[in-house]
Design a protein around this motif. Structure first.
Motif, PDB file in Angstrom:
ATOM      1  N   UNK A   1      -3.072  -0.536  -3.107  1.00  0.00           N
ATOM      2  CA  UNK A   1      -2.085  -0.210  -2.093  1.00  0.00           C
ATOM      3  C   UNK A   1      -1.893   1.302  -2.096  1.00  0.00           C
ATOM      4  N   UNK A   2      -1.986   1.904  -0.931  1.00  0.00           N
ATOM      5  CA  UNK A   2      -1.804   3.343  -0.772  1.00  0.00           C
ATOM      6  C   UNK A   2      -0.938   3.527   0.473  1.00  0.00           C
ATOM      7  N   UNK A   3       0.372   3.464   0.255  1.00  0.00           N
ATOM      8  CA  UNK A   3       1.348   3.502   1.343  1.00  0.00           C
ATOM      9  C   UNK A   3       1.171   2.334   2.319  1.00  0.00           C
ATOM     10  N   UNK A   4       1.328   1.096   1.851  1.00  0.00           N
ATOM     11  CA  UNK A   4       1.288  -0.051   2.769  1.00  0.00           C
ATOM     12  C   UNK A   4       2.434   0.073   3.767  1.00  0.00           C
ATOM     13  N   UNK A   5       2.128  -0.155   5.033  1.00  0.00           N
ATOM     14  CA  UNK A   5       3.120   0.182   6.057  1.00  0.00           C
ATOM     15  C   UNK A   5       3.573  -0.979   6.937  1.00  0.00           C
ATOM     16  N   UNK A   6       2.874  -2.093   6.953  1.00  0.00           N
ATOM     17  CA  UNK A   6       3.341  -3.201   7.787  1.00  0.00           C
ATOM     18  C   UNK A   6       2.839  -4.523   7.242  1.00  0.00           C
ATOM     19  N   UNK A   7       3.546  -5.589   7.610  1.00  0.00           N
ATOM     20  CA  UNK A   7       3.220  -6.955   7.190  1.00  0.00           C
ATOM     21  C   UNK A   7       3.294  -7.860   8.420  1.00  0.00           C
ATOM     22  N   UNK A   8       2.268  -8.698   8.596  1.00  0.00           N
ATOM     23  CA  UNK A   8       2.267  -9.717   9.642  1.00  0.00           C
ATOM     24  C   UNK A   8       1.715 -11.009   9.047  1.00  0.00           C
TER      25      UNK A   8
ATOM     26  N   UNK B   1      -1.916   2.489   4.963  1.00  0.00           N
ATOM     27  CA  UNK B   1      -1.920   3.698   5.780  1.00  0.00           C
ATOM     28  C   UNK B   1      -2.578   4.902   5.104  1.00  0.00           C
ATOM     29  N   UNK B   2      -2.398   5.043   3.786  1.00  0.00           N
ATOM     30  CA  UNK B   2      -3.029   6.130   3.003  1.00  0.00           C
ATOM     31  C   UNK B   2      -2.804   7.488   3.655  1.00  0.00           C
ATOM     32  N   UNK B   3      -1.567   7.735   4.102  1.00  0.00           N
ATOM     33  CA  UNK B   3      -1.285   8.922   4.898  1.00  0.00           C
ATOM     34  C   UNK B   3      -1.535  10.214   4.137  1.00  0.00           C
ATOM     35  N   UNK B   4      -0.970  10.332   2.944  1.00  0.00           N
ATOM     36  CA  UNK B   4      -1.103  11.603   2.245  1.00  0.00           C
ATOM     37  C   UNK B   4      -2.389  11.725   1.447  1.00  0.00           C
ATOM     38  N   UNK B   5      -2.878  10.629   0.917  1.00  0.00           N
ATOM     39  CA  UNK B   5      -4.145  10.750   0.187  1.00  0.00           C
ATOM     40  C   UNK B   5      -5.281  11.064   1.150  1.00  0.00           C
ATOM     41  N   UNK B   6      -5.178  10.513   2.381  1.00  0.00           N
ATOM     42  CA  UNK B   6      -6.238  10.726   3.352  1.00  0.00           C
ATOM     43  C   UNK B   6      -7.582  10.163   2.905  1.00  0.00           C
ATOM     44  N   UNK B   7      -7.540   9.262   1.934  1.00  0.00           N
ATOM     45  CA  UNK B   7      -8.764   8.685   1.380  1.00  0.00           C
ATOM     46  C   UNK B   7      -9.302   7.631   2.348  1.00  0.00           C
ATOM     47  N   UNK B   8     -10.405   7.943   2.989  1.00  0.00           N
ATOM     48  CA  UNK B   8     -10.952   7.036   4.003  1.00  0.00           C
ATOM     49  C   UNK B   8     -11.323   5.678   3.425  1.00  0.00           C
ATOM     50  N   UNK B   9     -11.640   5.626   2.130  1.00  0.00           N
ATOM     51  CA  UNK B   9     -11.969   4.340   1.517  1.00  0.00           C
ATOM     52  C   UNK B   9     -10.724   3.463   1.376  1.00  0.00           C
TER      53      UNK B   9
END
Length: 451
Positions: free
Chosen positions: A316-323, A334-342
């Motif tokens: 988990x790297x900034x999980x942002x939503x649940x459905x 979302x991985x906003x700050x890490x910006x890690x594409x993986x």
């Protein structure tokens, strides 16, 4: 969502469900990578359509350099990419991001765009796009001396539409993350009106986020990532609220049912059929999903620490939503700050309980029949077989079970019994039926193995 990323800065499947092992084989919180999200990445919100297609939009990055067009990806229930849509009409030179926030009974998607700030419809069959509503910058009530068409905030921020929920009258309720208000878009689209604003939900830049119409269809549940900055309490904690829609369409009395820890950043959430709430925490180095009772009692967190280690190859790297999709949850990373594409992935997280239906005006709920039998495995001979029939999880009365040349009608508890003599090995099928005696309609089946 874009400001939510600044909140983070400021404050600090292999398989599909249909092909997976039986539900009993998965433990609660078991996590799999559902799909990797391609450029421009940064998935923020997903939507599960009635046909189980999963739609995911791409959002802004930390540098604000994502000035290319946003995209929406459509995935099959097994995570395979079905189609890609490129968003048109976005403001040239601005940071771009969209969230797939709603769907209507015709299957049209409703996207929340940031630049320009609008609701955009997307026909997933034809790719056609059209503006449904446009949001505006309203002044703070305090400095403008206004009591309507204003935001009860300290700062004068631009609009940032974040999440949406349908109302019973086909109106659309949209949270505005930076202006600390809830918009009401009239049925059919058009000029949105400020429906609700309050100092308690003013988080400066980090206000109301996820929103859901509860099963009573008269109450909205929404959360805030922080606030309020001028009210008692810690302004860095987020809250979960219930807000009634009164018979005259106006908002009722705001009621807080839960408060997060400091800097945890509550974001998108989903409600289970049990009433439990599964909520993503997008705050800095939180990396958790929290489960709450319908009264707001915290029941658990996953993972137990803030490492993000969920047992899958991607943390988990900034999980942002649940459905919800059945008894699994679709969670965006979302991985906003890490910006890690993986890390730009969508997860399949097992809840072990089904989600509550998401209200869509005019959409008839899907009817699900089920037939179970006990015993389901026997040797040759005469046996009494006990059947249980349900419709959408509730006992089904008056249906007919047909098995081994015999039939029996279900009672008020959904139960029926048939005594049958089975002499040959192999599988025998029982049918749950309704309709004309000579041409009954099969609703569900169950099988008995004779060994």
């Amino acid at each position: 969502m874009g400001a939510r990323r600044w909140l983070v800065a400021a404050l600090a499947l292999s398989t599909c469900l249909a092909c997976a092992a039986p539900a009993a084989a998965r433990q609660k919180w078991n996590t799999r990578v559902f799909a990797h999200v391609s450029d421009p990445g940064y998935p923020a919100l997903s939507l599960v359509a009635p046909d189980r297609t999963v739609y995911v939009g791409t959002f802004t990055n930390a540098q604000g350099s994502d000035t290319g067009p946003s995209k929406v990806f459509a995935y099959r229930p097994n995570g395979k990419l079905r189609r890609t849509y490129t968003i048109k009409g976005q403001t040239a030179g601005a940071a771009h991001g969209v969230q797939v926030a709603a769907i209507d009974a015709r299957g049209i998607l409703y996207l929340l765009d940031q630049n320009p700030s609008r609701v955009l419809t997307l026909n997933p069959r034809t790719g056609a796009q059209a503006t449904y509503a446009t949001f505006r910058d309203v002044p703070p009530c305090m400095t403008s001396l206004k009591t309507t068409d204003c935001s009860d905030t300290v700062m004068d921020n631009p609009p940032e539409p974040d999440y949406t929920a349908w109302g019973r009258d086909r109106s659309m309720y949209v949270t505005d993350y930076q202006q600390a208000l809830i918009w009401r878009v009239p049925p059919g689209g058009g000029k949105p009106q400020v429906w609700f604003t309050d100092p308690q939900i003013d988080g400066s830049l980090f206000g109301p986020a996820g929103i859901v119409l509860l099963p009573d269809h008269r109450t909205l549940m929404f959360d805030t990532s922080a606030g309020g900055v001028t009210t008692p309490g810690d302004p860095t904690t987020g809250q979960l609220y219930k807000l009634p829609i009164k018979p005259n369409g106006k908002p009722g009395v705001l009621r807080q049912i839960w408060e997060s820890g400091p800097k945890e950043g509550p974001d998108g959430f989903a409600v289970a059929r049990s009433g439990h709430v599964y909520l993503a925490l997008v705050g800095p180095q939180t990396n958790q999903i929290v489960e709450l009772s319908q009264t707001g009692k915290e029941l658990g967190r996953f993972p137990a620490d803030t490492s993000g280690d969920n047992g899958s190859p991607v943390p988990f790297d900034e999980p942002s939503s649940v459905q919800f999709d059945g008894s699994r949850m679709i969670v965006t990373n979302d991985a906003f700050f890490s910006g890690d594409a993986s890390h730009f992935v969508v997860f399949d997280v097992w809840a072990g309980e089904p989600g509550a239906p998401v209200f869509v005006p005019g959409l008839k709920p899907r009817v699900r029949y089920r037939l179970t039998v006990h015993p389901s495995s026997v040797g040759p001979g005469t046996h009494t077989f006990h059947f249980h029939a349900t419709r959408n999880g509730k006992a089904l009365r008056g249906a007919v079970v047909r098995f081994a040349g015999q039939s029996s009608k279900t009672d008020k508890h959904g139960n029926a019994a048939i005594v049958a003599n089975l002499t040959h090995t192999g599988r025998r099928r029982a049918r749950l039926t309704r309709g004309h005696r000579r041409h009954p309609r099969t609703l569900a089946t169950a099988s008995v193995r004779v060994h």
